[in-house]
Every structure is written in C-alpha cells, then in structure tokens.
Scaffold this motif. Structure first.
Motif, PDB file in Angstrom:
ATOM      1  N   ASP A 250      12.844  -0.995 -65.688  1.00  7.21           N
ATOM      2  CA  ASP A 250      11.490  -1.473 -65.395  1.00  7.21           C
ATOM      3  C   ASP A 250      10.966  -2.372 -66.515  1.00  7.21           C
ATOM      4  O   ASP A 250      10.280  -3.380 -66.256  1.00  7.21           O
ATOM      5  CB  ASP A 250      10.547  -0.293 -65.191  1.00  7.21           C
ATOM      6  N   LEU A 251      11.299  -2.034 -67.749  1.00 10.67           N
ATOM      7  CA  LEU A 251      10.840  -2.850 -68.873  1.00 10.67           C
ATOM      8  C   LEU A 251      11.607  -4.168 -68.962  1.00 10.67           C
ATOM      9  O   LEU A 251      11.019  -5.214 -69.267  1.00 10.67           O
ATOM     10  CB  LEU A 251      11.001  -2.064 -70.183  1.00 10.67           C
ATOM     11  N   LEU A 252      12.904  -4.129 -68.683  1.00 13.26           N
ATOM     12  CA  LEU A 252      13.694  -5.354 -68.748  1.00 13.26           C
ATOM     13  C   LEU A 252      13.326  -6.331 -67.643  1.00 13.26           C
ATOM     14  O   LEU A 252      13.489  -7.543 -67.806  1.00 13.26           O
ATOM     15  CB  LEU A 252      15.189  -5.026 -68.676  1.00 13.26           C
ATOM     16  N   ASP A 253      12.837  -5.817 -66.528  1.00 14.96           N
ATOM     17  CA  ASP A 253      12.395  -6.710 -65.453  1.00 14.96           C
ATOM     18  C   ASP A 253      11.200  -7.565 -65.871  1.00 14.96           C
ATOM     19  O   ASP A 253      10.976  -8.644 -65.307  1.00 14.96           O
ATOM     20  CB  ASP A 253      12.048  -5.906 -64.198  1.00 14.96           C
ATOM     21  N   VAL A 254      10.453  -7.082 -66.844  1.00 12.18           N
ATOM     22  CA  VAL A 254       9.286  -7.832 -67.342  1.00 12.18           C
ATOM     23  C   VAL A 254       9.424  -8.021 -68.852  1.00 12.18           C
ATOM     24  O   VAL A 254       8.477  -7.820 -69.618  1.00 12.18           O
ATOM     25  CB  VAL A 254       7.970  -7.094 -66.987  1.00 12.18           C
ATOM     26  N   ARG A 255      10.617  -8.392 -69.277  1.00 14.41           N
ATOM     27  CA  ARG A 255      10.920  -8.448 -70.706  1.00 14.41           C
ATOM     28  C   ARG A 255      10.074  -9.472 -71.465  1.00 14.41           C
ATOM     29  O   ARG A 255      10.014  -9.434 -72.695  1.00 14.41           O
ATOM     30  CB  ARG A 255      12.404  -8.768 -70.893  1.00 14.41           C
ATOM     31  N   GLU A 256       9.430 -10.374 -70.769  1.00  9.56           N
ATOM     32  CA  GLU A 256       8.616 -11.388 -71.446  1.00  9.56           C
ATOM     33  C   GLU A 256       7.287 -10.843 -71.952  1.00  9.56           C
ATOM     34  O   GLU A 256       6.569 -11.540 -72.675  1.00  9.56           O
ATOM     35  CB  GLU A 256       8.365 -12.560 -70.499  1.00  9.56           C
ATOM     36  N   ILE A 257       6.955  -9.628 -71.583  1.00 11.76           N
ATOM     37  CA  ILE A 257       5.657  -9.102 -72.015  1.00 11.76           C
ATOM     38  C   ILE A 257       5.647  -8.797 -73.513  1.00 11.76           C
ATOM     39  O   ILE A 257       4.608  -8.962 -74.166  1.00 11.76           O
ATOM     40  CB  ILE A 257       5.280  -7.840 -71.208  1.00 11.76           C
ATOM     41  N   TYR A 258       6.814  -8.354 -74.058  1.00 11.25           N
ATOM     42  CA  TYR A 258       6.802  -8.004 -75.481  1.00 11.25           C
ATOM     43  C   TYR A 258       6.689  -9.232 -76.382  1.00 11.25           C
ATOM     44  O   TYR A 258       5.899  -9.219 -77.339  1.00 11.25           O
ATOM     45  CB  TYR A 258       8.032  -7.182 -75.841  1.00 11.25           C
ATOM     46  N   PRO A 259       7.438 -10.306 -76.159  1.00 11.73           N
ATOM     47  CA  PRO A 259       7.198 -11.509 -76.986  1.00 11.73           C
ATOM     48  C   PRO A 259       5.771 -12.032 -76.876  1.00 11.73           C
ATOM     49  O   PRO A 259       5.206 -12.500 -77.871  1.00 11.73           O
ATOM     50  CB  PRO A 259       8.203 -12.524 -76.413  1.00 11.73           C
ATOM     51  N   PHE A 260       5.175 -11.944 -75.678  1.00  9.22           N
ATOM     52  CA  PHE A 260       3.775 -12.359 -75.519  1.00  9.22           C
ATOM     53  C   PHE A 260       2.865 -11.464 -76.357  1.00  9.22           C
ATOM     54  O   PHE A 260       1.948 -11.962 -77.046  1.00  9.22           O
ATOM     55  CB  PHE A 260       3.389 -12.269 -74.052  1.00  9.22           C
ATOM     56  N   LEU A 261       3.125 -10.153 -76.313  1.00  7.20           N
ATOM     57  CA  LEU A 261       2.314  -9.226 -77.101  1.00  7.20           C
ATOM     58  C   LEU A 261       2.517  -9.457 -78.589  1.00  7.20           C
ATOM     59  O   LEU A 261       1.555  -9.422 -79.374  1.00  7.20           O
ATOM     60  CB  LEU A 261       2.692  -7.792 -76.726  1.00  7.20           C
ATOM     61  N   GLN A 262       3.743  -9.712 -78.995  1.00  8.14           N
ATOM     62  CA  GLN A 262       4.025  -9.949 -80.414  1.00  8.14           C
ATOM     63  C   GLN A 262       3.377 -11.247 -80.904  1.00  8.14           C
ATOM     64  O   GLN A 262       2.963 -11.342 -82.063  1.00  8.14           O
ATOM     65  CB  GLN A 262       5.536 -10.006 -80.620  1.00  8.14           C
ATOM     66  N   GLN A 263       3.266 -12.221 -80.024  1.00  8.32           N
ATOM     67  CA  GLN A 263       2.662 -13.491 -80.397  1.00  8.32           C
ATOM     68  C   GLN A 263       1.153 -13.377 -80.580  1.00  8.32           C
ATOM     69  O   GLN A 263       0.590 -14.008 -81.487  1.00  8.32           O
ATOM     70  CB  GLN A 263       2.989 -14.542 -79.330  1.00  8.32           C
ATOM     71  N   HIS A 264       0.509 -12.545 -79.772  1.00 10.19           N
ATOM     72  CA  HIS A 264      -0.949 -12.490 -79.785  1.00 10.19           C
ATOM     73  C   HIS A 264      -1.509 -11.252 -80.507  1.00 10.19           C
ATOM     74  O   HIS A 264      -2.705 -11.228 -80.804  1.00 10.19           O
ATOM     75  CB  HIS A 264      -1.488 -12.519 -78.351  1.00 10.19           C
TER      76      HIS A 264
END
Length: 648
Positions: free
Chosen positions: A268-282
């Motif tokens: 489930d997390l890998l399906d939306v893996r782009e959320i962590y780089p977005f969170l790390q950026q902001h």
C-alpha cells in the motif's frame, strides 16, 4: 416576312382583279381630301399606337380598356380606306407586291385576326401584371437587400478583425492563465479523495505550480493575482502534508495489529511512494520522525514474528546425534562385545547391518534412528540445491510427526529471514528514496539486529551438543548458497550475517572431526587386548576389513559428496579439505597399528591392509567431485602397494 404569311393568296381572285384594276387606290388627293375630314377624330397614329402599345407600357392609365368601336367603324368605311394618309398605312402597303391587291373582306379578316391577337395579348397582360408587380417589388427588395448585405459585409470584416485580435491575445494569455489557474476539482480531490495512485497527481500538480509561480515571479514580478494564488497553493501544500502524515501513521499502526502481514502494508505504501519525497521536501523533520517510527515498528515486528516462528521450529522432531555416531564408537553388538569387530559380510555397496541407534526428541517423545542410517548420507545433501523456496509453516512445524535433521530447521529459519530481508531492503530503498548504501545499511541494522541475533543463537543451540558432522557441513553449504542468492537478488546487507554463521559452524565442524579422530585412536587400545586373547581363534577372519573401515568409508563418501553440491567451487584451502586429510591420516595410522597386532606374518599384515584399503577405494569409485579425485588416487596407490602376491 412575306405578305403570304399574313394574307393567303387567292389565285382566282388575282386573275379576276389585276393589280392595275384595284377598286381602291391610295392617292395624294385622297390623303389630302380626308386629312381634315373629322377634326375631332384622334390621329390614326395615336390610335394605332394605343392598339400596338408595347408590353413594357402595361399598366398605363392611357392604354387601359381601349375602345375598339371607333377603329372598327373607321376601317369598315370604304371611303376611309381610300383616304388613309398615315405613314404606318403607307409603309404597310409599300411592302406588298405590285401584283397583289387586298379587298375589304381581306382587311376585315385580317382585322378580326389582329383583334383576336389583341384580346389574347390583353388577357396575357392581365395575367402577367401580378408577375410584373412582383418583379418590380423584387427589384426594390433586391436593391435593399444588396445594401444590407454590403453593410453586413463591412460589419463581418470588422468582426473578423476583432476575432483575429482576440485570437492573438488568447494565444498569449491562455498558457499563462492555464499555468496560474488552480481548478476547484483539484482542491476537492486533495481534501476528500482517498490516498491512492490517482491521488498522487494532486501532489504533482502542487509541485508543478510552485515551479511555474517561481518562473512567472522571476519574469514578471509579484503581481497581485500571483500573490493570491501563492497563498492558495500554500494552503493546499499544508493540507497535503497533513493527509500524508495521517496516512503513514495509520499504516504504521496496522503493523502492530496481530495477524497483519507487513508485505500488505508495504505494498500500500509503495503504490503511493511519491508521498514520502513530497513530505521530506516540505517538512523534513516530520519525514524523519515518521521514518524512525516505521523503522522501530518493523524492528519489533520482525523480532516478534521470528521468535514465534523459531518456537514452532523447535517443536520439530529433530535427530539428536551424540557420540555414538563417532568412528569406532563403543557399541557392544557392533564390536562383537569386545570393543572391536570385523565385517562378516561385505558387498559392493558397502552396506552392513548395525543396530547402533541415535535418539530423536520432541517434547517427551523418543524416536530411534540407527547409526547406519546416519552414516549413509543418502538424500540429505539435496536440501542444499532444493529448488522449492517455500518454508515450512509454523502451524505445520508444531504438529508434524515426521523426523528431521538439524539442517531442516536451519534452512527454514534462514530462508524465511532471507525473503523478509530482501523485501524490507527493497522497500527501504524505494519508499524512503535512499540511493546511498550506507543509509540503507544503517536502517537495516536497526530493523534486523535483534532478529539476526535470534538466528545466530538458534544456530548455536542446534550444534551445541551434536556430533552430526553431516548436519554442520550442510548448514555451511546452505549459508554459502543463501549468500549467493543474496548476490543474485542484489541485497548485500545480509552477507555479514551469513559470514558470522559460517564462523560459528566451521569451528564446530572441526571439533567433530577431532572427536572422530580421537574415537578412532581409542580402537588401537581395544585391538591390542582383543588380538592377545583371541588371536588363535580368529583364523582367517583376521584379514577381513574392519567395521571401522566401513564407517570411515561411509563418512568420507558423505563428506566428499557434500563438496559436489556447493554453488561455489570448493577451494583446496577450505577447512573441509584439511579436515579430510587429517581424518584420513589418523585412519591410516590406526590401521597400521592394528596390523602390527596380527603377529609377525608380514603376508597377513599386507592382506589385512589391502582388504581395508580396497574397501575404501571401492566406496570412493562411486563418487565424483573435485576433492574425490585426489582421495581416490591416494587409496589406489595404497591398494597397489599392499596388493597380495599370488603364490607360485
């Protein structure tokens, strides 16, 4: 047109009245005589003009409803004809041939005919008058329409120019508006929709808008609409960070639910893996805290899971191999109640009946396994190259009534560990976007350090009190095979663990080899007392192969077979090679010392050594492998050296 077309010719009449005897002839006198006959009569030209009024004068008030009566009476008067003085009459009469003369009846007939034509024409004029009116009106309307169309054409040209101007403006403004605008459906999706692969498009939208806003700010400055849109985008960013945080926390909490599979959560997390780089950026601090929470949650998860699985593996019926499996071990039946024995039956397969037994335990249950079953390696080595990568389920391990060797538990535990480590390593790299191996390795150590300690302790407990040299060597080969599988999967983080396993297993293997050597040396003391008391009764049995020889041959065969199942080529400096040489040297020393107890008959000593070495060579001839060749050559040399000479 000839006159015959209007006045049909009558030949008889022509003959009767020649043209020079015309009854009525027009002359200047008659014309002048009747010129003023009736001053009140309208001029004949006017009357004829009214009769022959052209079609384009239809509707004239002067020509409508012409009275034909005066005309008929005028032409009916014979005197009128002779007094004709109009130019039309003169022109008409001048067209006649000289030899032709018309009578009054002819004129009457022609006049009637013309009257009929006139009436027909008048009727046609009556019918054509509406058409004429319509055409006149149509002409007026057409003129009006033409003027209107000309106006519309000018208006159209003006509109086309305006449209073209607007089009040029749209071409310039539309990209800017599209770049700056934030659609309401994006905002609704960001706030309300579930976090899925489709929802990730909202995060991409926010990132793209930020880049565009920076571009326009650098190009045009901070204009009012851009400032307002920046505020909206910042609110959207904060909302996205909040939703990502809640989503990750919810998934981490699921890992602590009993019975949940970590791979389901990771998927489930890998399906939306782009959320962590977005969170790390902001929000970098929040991203690190969530990563740490995940790492320590998985540390607890794997430790608990493998402890439970290890508990199930410990319930397996595992064979406990004690000192009874050592070469030359004390077994009354096997050594004929004297601590030393000969093989009464020898076959090419090297089988001999023994009753020495090993014990297997599970809880309070006891199981018997004969020593001969242990010395025959059989299919135990196939577990190294087993293609089935599945592991035994914990529930089956707890309830199974089958008997297993110690390598079964070792393989299942470490293969399960390898699978989970591979999945976790890939997840850490992909989800947390870690391209540096050191960062991944640091997280891996935090997650798996307690679990790896459990695996090492389990291996130590398996080999702590065992003398199963096959089992220890198979565990070493399994470690090498699993380490090769790690390289194939490109998961290098577990290499240290398997190296530590081999560091634990190789010393134990050498200790068991030492124990076998010590056990063989004890046979020498037994043989001395045996030969001194029973030499005279042994007879020819003294030259038969020893039971120790068959034990050694089976053990040597098993060890060499385990070199052919390795993934890597076995090096000559491997501990196995040196252990085999040491074991072989001690065995030859024991045989030599035993042969010295056979008396002074050298022939009998040579026959004794020949039979024992030949038995070993026969067993080795069935083995292939890198280490088997030098051993086979060595025993071939010994067999030739002690080959008995035939008597002359």
């Amino acid at each position: 047109m000839s006159r015959s077309a209007y006045f049909p010719r009558n030949d008889q009449q022509e003959q009767a009245t020649p043209h020079h005897h015309l009854q009525h002839r027009i002359s200047r006198r008659s014309i002048s005589k009747h010129q003023n006959a009736d001053i009140h009569r309208p001029p004949r030209m006017e009357i004829l003009s009214q009769i022959l009024n052209p079609e384009w004068e239809i509707g004239s008030s002067e020509t409508e409803d012409v009275d034909m009566g005066p005309i008929k009476s005028y032409f009916a008067d014979p005197d009128a004809i002779t007094d004709v003085s109009s130019l039309q009459e003169l022109l008409f009469l001048s067209t006649l041939n000289e030899d032709y003369a018309m009578t009054a009846e002819d004129y009457d007939a022609q006049f009637a005919k013309f009257t009929h034509y006139h009436e027909t024409i008048q009727q046609a004029r009556v019918f054509l008058k509406p058409l004429f009116d319509y055409l006149l009106n149509f002409e007026k309307e057409l003129t009006k329409l033409s003027a209107e169309m000309e106006f519309l054409q000018k208006r159209s040209n003006a509109l086309n120019e305006q449209i073209e101007d607007k089009k040029q403006i749209d071409l310039k403004l539309t990209p800017i508006v599209n770049d700056l605008a934030i659609p309401p459906e994006i905002v609704r999706s960001l706030v309300n929709d579930d976090i899925t692969s489709k929802w990730i498009e909202n995060l991409r939208f926010i990132s793209e808008k930020k880049e565009l806003y920076e571009k326009y700010a650098n190009e045009y400055g901070e204009f009012k609409s851009l400032v307002e849109l920046r505020k909206v985008l910042e609110l959207m960013t904060l909302k996205a960070v909040e939703r990502v945080r809640d989503f990750i926390i919810r998934k981490i909490k699921l890992l602590r639910v009993n019975g949940i599979s970590s791979q389901v959560v990771q998927k489930d997390l890998l399906d939306v893996r782009e959320i962590y780089p977005f969170l790390q950026q902001h929000n970098t601090n929040l991203a690190q805290e969530l990563r740490q929470a995940y790492v320590y949650t998985m540390r607890w998860y794997y430790h608990q899971s493998f402890v439970k699985y290890l508990y199930s593996l410990e319930r397996l019926n595992t064979v406990h191999v004690d000192k009874i499996a050592l070469l030359g071990s004390n077994d009354d039946e096997y050594v004929n109640n004297s601590g030393f024995g000969f093989l009464n039956i020898y076959s090419h397969s090297g089988t001999a009946s023994t009753s020495s037994s090993l014990s297997t335990s599970k809880g309070n249950g006891k199981h018997t396994l004969y020593q001969n079953d242990y010395l025959n390696l059989g299919k135990r080595g196939q577990i190294i190259s087993l293609e089935d990568q599945t592991v035994i389920i914990g529930q089956i391990a707890e309830t199974s009534q089958m008997t297993y060797w110690l390598e079964t538990g070792f393989r299942n535990f470490n293969l399960a560990l390898l699978d989970n480590v591979s999945v976790e390593y890939l997840f850490l790299s992909e989800f947390f976007q870690l391209s540096n191996f050191e960062q991944v390795n640091d997280l891996f150590k935090i997650v798996f350090q307690p679990t790896l300690s459990v695996g090492i302790n389990y291996t130590r407990s398996l080999i702590a009190e065992t003398y199963d040299v096959y089992g220890v060597l198979i565990c070493i080969r399994l470690s090498q095979a699993l380490e090769y599988e790690l390289q194939h999967r490109r998961v290098p983080v577990l290499e240290d663990y398997f190296n530590l396993q081999m560091i634990t297993l190789w010393p134990k293997f050498q200790k068991i080899i030492d124990a076998n050597c010590d056990s063989m040396r004890k046979v020498i003391s037994k043989s001395s007392s045996f030969f001194s008391s029973a030499h005279s009764s042994m007879g020819s049995n003294s030259s038969m192969p020893l039971a120790l020889t068959q034990q050694f041959g089976k053990l040597l065969s098993g060890l060499l077979n385990l070199t052919t199942n390795t993934v890597f080529e076995t090096e000559q400096n491997e501990p196995l090679s040196s252990s085999i040489i040491r074991l072989r040297n001690d065995f030859e020393s024991v045989l030599t010392k035993i042969s010295n107890n056979l008396g002074k008959d050298s022939r009998k000593k040579e026959l004794f050594l020949y039979n024992n070495y030949f038995l070993i060579l026969t067993i080795l001839n069935e083995i292939e492998g890198k280490l088997a060749d030098p051993e086979r050559e060595h025993f071939q040399t010994l067999v030739k050296a002690y080959e008995p000479r035939l008597p002359k």
